[in-house]
Design a protein around this motif. Structure first.
Motif, mmCIF file in Angstrom:
data_model
loop_
_atom_site.group_PDB
_atom_site.id
_atom_site.type_symbol
_atom_site.label_atom_id
_atom_site.label_comp_id
_atom_site.label_asym_id
_atom_site.label_seq_id
_atom_site.Cartn_x
_atom_site.Cartn_y
_atom_site.Cartn_z
ATOM 1 N N ILE A 150 -4.723 11.266 9.651
ATOM 2 C CA ILE A 150 -5.257 10.055 9.025
ATOM 3 C C ILE A 150 -5.078 10.096 7.505
ATOM 4 C CG2 ILE A 150 -7.281 8.589 8.705
ATOM 5 C CD1 ILE A 150 -8.363 9.852 11.355
ATOM 6 N N GLY A 151 -5.611 11.124 6.876
ATOM 7 C CA GLY A 151 -5.631 11.192 5.415
ATOM 8 C C GLY A 151 -4.264 11.291 4.771
ATOM 9 N N LEU A 152 -3.472 12.245 5.201
ATOM 10 C CA LEU A 152 -2.159 12.436 4.581
ATOM 11 C C LEU A 152 -1.176 11.295 4.853
ATOM 12 C CD1 LEU A 152 -1.580 16.282 4.804
ATOM 13 C CD2 LEU A 152 -2.167 14.895 2.814
ATOM 14 N N PRO A 153 -1.137 10.702 6.059
ATOM 15 C CA PRO A 153 -0.263 9.536 6.214
ATOM 16 C C PRO A 153 -0.653 8.363 5.311
ATOM 17 C CG PRO A 153 -0.651 10.465 8.348
ATOM 18 C CD PRO A 153 -1.566 11.190 7.384
ATOM 19 N N LEU A 154 -1.950 8.161 5.110
ATOM 20 C CA LEU A 154 -2.365 7.102 4.188
ATOM 21 C C LEU A 154 -1.979 7.448 2.756
ATOM 22 C CD1 LEU A 154 -5.829 6.041 5.633
ATOM 23 C CD2 LEU A 154 -3.643 4.838 5.789
ATOM 24 N N ALA A 155 -2.063 8.717 2.388
ATOM 25 C CA ALA A 155 -1.613 9.139 1.056
ATOM 26 C C ALA A 155 -0.101 8.965 0.913
ATOM 27 C CB ALA A 155 -2.006 10.590 0.802
ATOM 28 N N ALA A 156 0.631 9.229 1.980
ATOM 29 C CA ALA A 156 2.086 9.060 1.939
ATOM 30 C C ALA A 156 2.470 7.599 1.780
ATOM 31 C CB ALA A 156 2.726 9.644 3.200
ATOM 32 N N VAL A 157 1.707 6.705 2.384
ATOM 33 C CA VAL A 157 1.974 5.274 2.248
ATOM 34 C C VAL A 157 1.826 4.844 0.791
ATOM 35 C CG1 VAL A 157 1.065 2.981 2.826
ATOM 36 C CG2 VAL A 157 1.412 4.673 4.615
ATOM 37 N N LEU A 158 0.876 5.445 0.101
ATOM 38 C CA LEU A 158 0.615 5.085 -1.291
ATOM 39 C C LEU A 158 1.461 5.859 -2.291
ATOM 40 C CD1 LEU A 158 -3.264 4.888 -1.051
ATOM 41 C CD2 LEU A 158 -1.631 3.004 -0.960
ATOM 42 N N SER A 159 2.155 6.896 -1.840
ATOM 43 C CA SER A 159 2.936 7.729 -2.762
ATOM 44 C C SER A 159 4.236 7.027 -3.153
ATOM 45 C CB SER A 159 3.235 9.090 -2.142
ATOM 46 O OG SER A 159 4.167 8.953 -1.106
ATOM 47 N N PRO A 160 4.744 7.321 -4.346
ATOM 48 C CA PRO A 160 6.021 6.713 -4.760
ATOM 49 C C PRO A 160 7.183 7.288 -3.969
ATOM 50 C CG PRO A 160 5.215 8.218 -6.440
ATOM 51 C CD PRO A 160 4.153 8.143 -5.386
#
Length: 139
Positions: free
Chosen positions: A61-71
């Motif tokens: 959950i957490g890391l995929p959402l962070a990946a979506v927001l990453s450049p």
């Protein structure tokens, strides 16, 4: 095909990333609501359930959402995140842990995460071929 992926990469990343995170969240909720697995002989069932829920929350959950927001410069991070998300969702598909309906959401998350990792490979390859293009990492 590669040009199409490169052109629509951010859209694909958002769609699959949110799908993986949502399916992982549903799986985590269903696992949390279920009783601890009873078929484990060596491992403590409650500790196993808690560990899987923690890993699913972080990696699914957490890391995929962070990946979506990453450049887009962090393509290696994005590939690693979605491979880890696929791995943890595949682990919770174990016959000793899986609960009804959770197997479907975990399976969707595995396929989505693997699809996103595979879709990131041409973008990563493109960044190595043309290191001077804006928005990509250098080799």
């Amino acid at each position: 095909m590669t040009e199409l992926l490169a052109k629509h990469y951010r859209t694909i990343l958002r769609c699959l990333g949110i799908t993986v995170a949502a399916c992982s969240a549903i799986s985590a909720g269903l696992l949390w609501a279920a009783a601890p697995p009873d078929g484990l002989r060596v491992l403590e069932p409650v500790a196993t359930k808690a560990t899987l829920l923690t890993l699913l929350a972080v990696l699914g959950i957490g890391l995929p959402l962070a990946a979506v927001l990453s450049p887009r410069q962090h393509l290696r991070f994005i590939v690693a995140v979605f491979l880890a998300a696929a791995m943890i969702n595949a682990v919770v598909l174990s016959p000793l842990v899986v609960v009804p309906f959770q197997e479907a959401t975990s399976f969707i998350a595995v396929i989505g995460a693997i699809g996103m990792a595979v879709a990131s490979v041409p973008a990563l390859h493109e960044s190595f071929e043309d290191p001077e293009s804006p928005g990509t990492e250098r080799a």
